[in-house]
Design a protein around this motif. Structure first.
Motif, PDB file in Angstrom:
ATOM      1  N   GLU A 114      52.627   0.673  89.304  1.00 26.88           N
ATOM      2  CA  GLU A 114      51.795   1.862  89.221  1.00 26.88           C
ATOM      3  C   GLU A 114      51.086   1.926  87.869  1.00 26.88           C
ATOM      4  N   SER A 115      50.272   2.972  87.689  1.00 31.48           N
ATOM      5  CA  SER A 115      49.483   3.072  86.463  1.00 31.48           C
ATOM      6  C   SER A 115      49.881   4.230  85.567  1.00 31.48           C
ATOM      7  N   ALA A 116      50.747   5.126  86.047  1.00 29.63           N
ATOM      8  CA  ALA A 116      51.097   6.276  85.213  1.00 29.63           C
ATOM      9  C   ALA A 116      52.378   6.927  85.710  1.00 29.63           C
ATOM     10  N   ILE A 117      53.038   7.637  84.789  1.00 32.23           N
ATOM     11  CA  ILE A 117      54.219   8.419  85.130  1.00 32.23           C
ATOM     12  C   ILE A 117      54.191   9.682  84.282  1.00 32.23           C
ATOM     13  N   LEU A 118      54.461  10.824  84.916  1.00 35.77           N
ATOM     14  CA  LEU A 118      54.487  12.102  84.215  1.00 35.77           C
ATOM     15  C   LEU A 118      55.924  12.573  84.120  1.00 35.77           C
ATOM     16  N   GLY A 119      56.398  12.839  82.908  1.00 31.29           N
ATOM     17  CA  GLY A 119      57.747  13.310  82.683  1.00 31.29           C
ATOM     18  C   GLY A 119      57.774  14.782  82.329  1.00 31.29           C
ATOM     19  N   ILE A 120      58.843  15.464  82.758  1.00 32.57           N
ATOM     20  CA  ILE A 120      59.009  16.902  82.514  1.00 32.57           C
ATOM     21  C   ILE A 120      60.354  17.116  81.851  1.00 32.57           C
ATOM     22  N   GLY A 121      60.335  17.783  80.702  1.00 37.67           N
ATOM     23  CA  GLY A 121      61.569  18.054  79.984  1.00 37.67           C
ATOM     24  C   GLY A 121      62.221  19.356  80.448  1.00 37.67           C
ATOM     25  N   ARG A 122      63.343  19.690  79.833  1.00 38.48           N
ATOM     26  CA  ARG A 122      64.046  20.914  80.204  1.00 38.48           C
ATOM     27  C   ARG A 122      63.210  22.142  79.847  1.00 38.48           C
ATOM     28  N   ILE A 123      63.432  23.216  80.550  1.00 34.65           N
ATOM     29  CA  ILE A 123      62.751  24.492  80.286  1.00 34.65           C
ATOM     30  C   ILE A 123      63.730  25.392  79.539  1.00 34.65           C
ATOM     31  N   ILE A 124      63.391  25.748  78.309  1.00 34.84           N
ATOM     32  CA  ILE A 124      64.302  26.541  77.479  1.00 34.84           C
ATOM     33  C   ILE A 124      63.532  27.643  76.754  1.00 34.84           C
ATOM     34  N   ASP A 125      64.281  28.625  76.267  1.00 35.09           N
ATOM     35  CA  ASP A 125      63.686  29.703  75.486  1.00 35.09           C
ATOM     36  C   ASP A 125      63.315  29.195  74.094  1.00 35.09           C
ATOM     37  N   PHE A 147      52.032   6.963  92.168  1.00 33.78           N
ATOM     38  CA  PHE A 147      52.147   7.755  90.937  1.00 33.78           C
ATOM     39  C   PHE A 147      53.542   8.374  90.948  1.00 33.78           C
ATOM     40  N   THR A 148      54.181   8.440  89.766  1.00 36.79           N
ATOM     41  CA  THR A 148      55.565   8.916  89.710  1.00 36.79           C
ATOM     42  C   THR A 148      55.695  10.167  88.863  1.00 36.79           C
ATOM     43  N   PHE A 195      41.303  13.608  88.560  1.00 33.56           N
ATOM     44  CA  PHE A 195      41.351  12.428  87.703  1.00 33.56           C
ATOM     45  C   PHE A 195      41.976  11.269  88.490  1.00 33.56           C
ATOM     46  N   PRO A 196      41.260  10.741  89.483  1.00 31.71           N
ATOM     47  CA  PRO A 196      41.831   9.733  90.388  1.00 31.71           C
ATOM     48  C   PRO A 196      42.116   8.398  89.708  1.00 31.71           C
ATOM     49  N   GLU A 197      41.607   8.184  88.510  1.00 30.52           N
ATOM     50  CA  GLU A 197      41.864   6.909  87.828  1.00 30.52           C
ATOM     51  C   GLU A 197      43.357   6.664  87.612  1.00 30.52           C
ATOM     52  N   LEU A 198      44.124   7.735  87.487  1.00 34.05           N
ATOM     53  CA  LEU A 198      45.558   7.586  87.252  1.00 34.05           C
ATOM     54  C   LEU A 198      46.326   7.256  88.529  1.00 34.05           C
ATOM     55  N   ASN A 199      45.631   7.266  89.652  1.00 41.33           N
ATOM     56  CA  ASN A 199      46.247   6.908  90.936  1.00 41.33           C
ATOM     57  C   ASN A 199      45.721   5.559  91.439  1.00 41.33           C
ATOM     58  N   THR A 200      45.336   4.701  90.499  1.00 40.89           N
ATOM     59  CA  THR A 200      44.850   3.369  90.845  1.00 40.89           C
ATOM     60  C   THR A 200      45.877   2.323  90.450  1.00 40.89           C
ATOM     61  N   ARG A 201      45.578   1.067  90.766  1.00 42.11           N
ATOM     62  CA  ARG A 201      46.463  -0.036  90.384  1.00 42.11           C
ATOM     63  C   ARG A 201      45.621  -1.178  89.822  1.00 42.11           C
ATOM     64  N   TYR A 202      46.034  -1.677  88.689  1.00 36.14           N
ATOM     65  CA  TYR A 202      45.361  -2.808  88.044  1.00 36.14           C
ATOM     66  C   TYR A 202      45.974  -4.096  88.572  1.00 36.14           C
ATOM     67  N   GLY A 241      44.477   8.531  99.230  1.00 32.21           N
ATOM     68  CA  GLY A 241      45.664   9.375  99.260  1.00 32.21           C
ATOM     69  C   GLY A 241      46.601   9.051  98.120  1.00 32.21           C
ATOM     70  N   VAL A 242      47.676   9.837  98.030  1.00 33.35           N
ATOM     71  CA  VAL A 242      48.671   9.683  96.968  1.00 33.35           C
ATOM     72  C   VAL A 242      50.050   9.581  97.597  1.00 33.35           C
ATOM     73  N   ASN A 243      50.755   8.497  97.301  1.00 31.51           N
ATOM     74  CA  ASN A 243      52.181   8.400  97.624  1.00 31.51           C
ATOM     75  C   ASN A 243      52.932   8.797  96.358  1.00 31.51           C
ATOM     76  N   LEU A 244      53.386  10.029  96.317  1.00 27.71           N
ATOM     77  CA  LEU A 244      53.972  10.578  95.096  1.00 27.71           C
ATOM     78  C   LEU A 244      55.445  10.209  94.986  1.00 27.71           C
ATOM     79  N   GLY A 245      55.776   9.380  94.009  1.00 23.51           N
ATOM     80  CA  GLY A 245      57.162   9.026  93.757  1.00 23.51           C
ATOM     81  C   GLY A 245      57.809  10.024  92.811  1.00 23.51           C
ATOM     82  N   PHE A 246      59.119  10.167  92.934  1.00 20.51           N
ATOM     83  CA  PHE A 246      59.856  11.012  92.004  1.00 20.51           C
ATOM     84  C   PHE A 246      61.196  10.357  91.720  1.00 20.51           C
ATOM     85  N   ALA A 247      61.615  10.410  90.478  1.00 18.63           N
ATOM     86  CA  ALA A 247      62.850   9.751  90.064  1.00 18.63           C
ATOM     87  C   ALA A 247      64.050  10.537  90.567  1.00 18.63           C
ATOM     88  N   ALA A 248      65.008   9.815  91.158  1.00 24.53           N
ATOM     89  CA  ALA A 248      66.232  10.428  91.679  1.00 24.53           C
ATOM     90  C   ALA A 248      67.429   9.635  91.167  1.00 24.53           C
TER      91      ALA A 248
END
Length: 471
Positions: A408-419, A387-388, A310-317, A332-339
Motif C-alpha cells: 500500500e501507499s499510506a497508513i493513518l495511525g490514531i493515538g489514545r484520546i485523553i484529557d 489503505f490502512t 485525495f485519491p493519490e493516497l489510495n494508489t499503488r506504486y 474504490g477503497v478496500n480499507l484495512g485496519f490493524a487487529a
C-alpha cells in the motif's frame, strides 16, 4: 489406495506447516473427517479427508513444512480394507478426486485453477510446486482427540456391508467451506452446488444454514520455542531457546522488510480535539444504545471521505521488469485496519468500504476482527487492502511512526484520546485530544497532498456534524 495431496488453501500459498495429526495410521476415517491441522501464512485450518477408509500412511511429522501438491495422507479405500470399491458408491462426480493426472475431471479443475478462479480441487493442489520438507519443532499435542473422531471399525464394517458407505467427498473443494458445513451440522451430500458442474460454494452452505454464522475457530496455539544449548558468540550469554520464524510471523517480517527497504516513507502528524465527536456519539448512544457505531467506524468514514478528495493516497506504486514505474489507481477503497490477535498483528480489509455507512462499517469491523482473532479470516480478507487505518491508542500510546502495510501507499495511525489543556476561543480548557499520524509513500504524492488529507480528517473529527451531513 488413494493419496490425498495438500490442497492450495487459498491465494496461491505454496506451503503449510503441519501443526498436528488428528488421526493415526491404522485408524478408520470417514469422508470430511479432519485428519490434520495445518498453519499457513494466513490462517490455521483443519484439513478434512475427501476419502473414507483406513489410514495407510501419514506423509510427514508434526512440525514439518509441506509443499502444496505434495502427499499428505494415503487412505486404503478398496475391498481390501473391508469397504466397497470406490467406483460403486462415489456420487456427485467425487470419484474424480485422486492422484494428479489420473483423469479428465482432475485436469479440468487444474485448468480452472490456472484460469484464476481461486478454486482448488482437494487432492490436486498447485501444480509444479517443489520444496524440501524440514523438521522445525517437536510435535504439538492435538487439540482434538483423534480416537473420538474415528468411527468404530465394527460400525464401519456394518455400514460397508449395507453398501451405503461414502468413500469420497461431495463436490466441495474448499476446506473452509467444508468446515463451515460441518460446524453447522450440515451434510454436504444434501446440497446442490451453484458453481460450475455443481460445485458447492460458500454461499450455498450459508444459504442452507439460513444465515447462521459458523462457529469461530479455536485460537491458534502460541509458537513453541525449541530448547537449544550453546553460547551466543556476540553477547557471551547462554542460548536458552530457538524459535523458528514461520507462518504468519514470517509473512509479516517479509512485508515489513519490503516496506522499509522499498518505500521512501515520510511522516506527518497533528493533534486533534475530539471532544465534539465524543459528544456526538454519546448523544447517539443515549437515544439508541444498541445501534450506535463505535469510534473506529466514524474515523473510517472520515478517512474514506478524505481519500475521495485525495485519491493519490489510495494508489499503488509498481515497477515493471524493464525498470519502468507506474501508479495504479483503484475504483474504490478496500480499507484495512490493524487487529491484534494471539497470532500477531493482522490487517483485515473491508472491501469497497466507500459504499458503506458508519453503521455498516461498524458491523464489518466487528465481523472481521472476530474472524482474524479466531483464525477464520480468509487470505483474501487479509491481503486485499489499499489503505490502512491503525488505532494504536488501544495500547495506551499517543503516537507511532508506523510502517506502511506493503504494498500500500499510506497508513493513518490514531493515538489514545485523553484529557489535555487546549485553547478554545482564546481561553484555556480541558478537552479530549488525540494525535493523528500519517505515514505515506513519497513517490505517490508530495507533502501538500498528505498534509491536506490529514488536515481534512482532523477537521472532520473536530466538526463531525458538518462532515457527516455530506456523507
Amino acid at each position: 489406495m488413494r493419496t490425498f495431496l495438500l490442497p492450495d488453501l487459498g491465494e496461491g500459498l505454496t506451503d503449510a506447516e503441519l501443526v498436528t495429526w488428528l488421526v493415526a495410521e491404522g485408524d478408520t476415517i470417514a469422508v470430511d473427517q479432519p485428519v490434520a491441522e495445518v498453519e499457513t501464512a494466513k490462517s490455521l485450518v483443519e484439513v478434512p479427508s475427501p476419502f473414507a477408509g483406513i489410514v495407510e500412511t501419514l506423509h510427514g511429522a508434526a512440525g514439518e513444512s509441506i509443499d502444496v501438491g505434495k502427499p499428505l495422507i494415503s487412505v486404503r479405500t478398496t475391498a481390501a480394507a473391508g469397504l466397497p470399491e470406490p467406483g460403486a458408491v462415489a456420487s456427485g462426480g467425487a470419484a474424480a478426486v485422486s492422484a494428479p493426472g489420473s483423469d479428465a475431471a482432475g485436469e479440468a479443475y487444474r485448468q480452472e485453477e490456472r484460469a484464476g478462479s481461486g478454486n482448488v480441487l482437494i487432492g490436486y493442489g498447485t501444480p509444479d510446486n517443489h520444496g524440501t520438507n524440514r523438521r522445525t519443532r517437536a510435535p504439538r499435542r492435538a487439540r482434538t482427540n483423534a480416537a473420538a473422531l474415528v468411527p468404530a471399525p465394527a460400525a464401519a464394517a456394518a455400514t460397508a456391508a449395507a453398501g451405503t458407505v461414502t468413500l469420497e467427498a461431495p463436490r466441495c473443494i474448499n476446506p473452509l467451506v467444508r468446515r463451515l458445513a460441518r460446524d453447522a451440522g450440515l451434510a454436504l451430500m444434501t446440497l446442490t452446488g451453484s458453481g460450475a458442474d455443481g460445485l458447492i460454494l460458500r454461499r450455498d452452505v450459508e444459504q442452507a444454514i439460513a444465515g447462521a454464522q459458523a462457529p469461530a475457530a479455536e485460537t491458534a496455539p502460541a509458537a513453541e520455542a525449541v530448547p537449544a544449548s550453546g553460547t551466543d558468540t556476540r553477547s557471551g550469554l547462554a542460548i536458552t531457546s530457538r524459535t523458528p520464524v514461520k507462518g504468519l510471523r514470517r509473512t509479516v517480517a517479509a512485508n515489513l522488510s519490503a516496506s522499509r527497504s522499498e518505500i521512501p516513507e515520510a511522516t506527518v502528524w497533528v493533534d486533534v480535539d475530539a471532544t465534539a465527536l465524543l459528544e456526538l456519539r454519546a448523544g447517539m448512544k443515549r437515544r439508541d444504545p444498541d445501534n450506535t457505531p463505535g469510534l473506529m467506524a466514524f474515523l473510517a468514514r472520515f478517512v474514506l471521505a478524505g481519500l475521495r478528495r485525495f485519491p493519490e493516497l489510495n494508489t499503488r506504486y509498481v515497477r515493471g521488469e524493464a525498470g519502468d514505474a507506474e501508479l495504479l489507481e483503484f475504483d474504490g477503497v478496500n480499507l484495512g485496519f490493524a487487529a491484534q490477535t494471539d497470532r500477531g498483528l493482522m490487517v483485515p480489509s473491508i472491501r469497497h468500504a466507500e459504499k458503506l455507512s458508519a453503521r455498516e462499517l461498524d458491523a464489518e469491523i466487528r465481523r472481521l476482527t472476530s474472524a482474524a482473532r479466531s483464525g477464520a479470516a480468509t487470505p483474501a480478507e487479509l491481503t486485499s487492502g489499499t489503505f490502512t487505518l491503525n488505532n494504536y491508542g488501544v495500547f495506551g500510546v499517543d503516537g507511532s511512526a508506523a510502517i506502511i502495510n506493503y504494498p500500500e501507499s499510506a497508513i493513518l495511525g490514531i493515538g489514545r484520546i485523553i484529557d489535555k489543556p487546549w485553547v478554545v476561543d482564546g481561553e484555556l480548557a480541558v478537552r479530549k485530544l488525540t494525535e493523528l499520524t500519517l505515514v505515506f509513500d513519497h513517490r505517490v504524492c508530495d507533502g501538500g497532498t498528505a498534509g491536506g488529507f490529514l488536515r481534512y480528517v482532523a477537521d472532520a473529527i473536530e466538526n463531525p456534524g458538518s462532515v457527516l451531513a455530506d456523507l
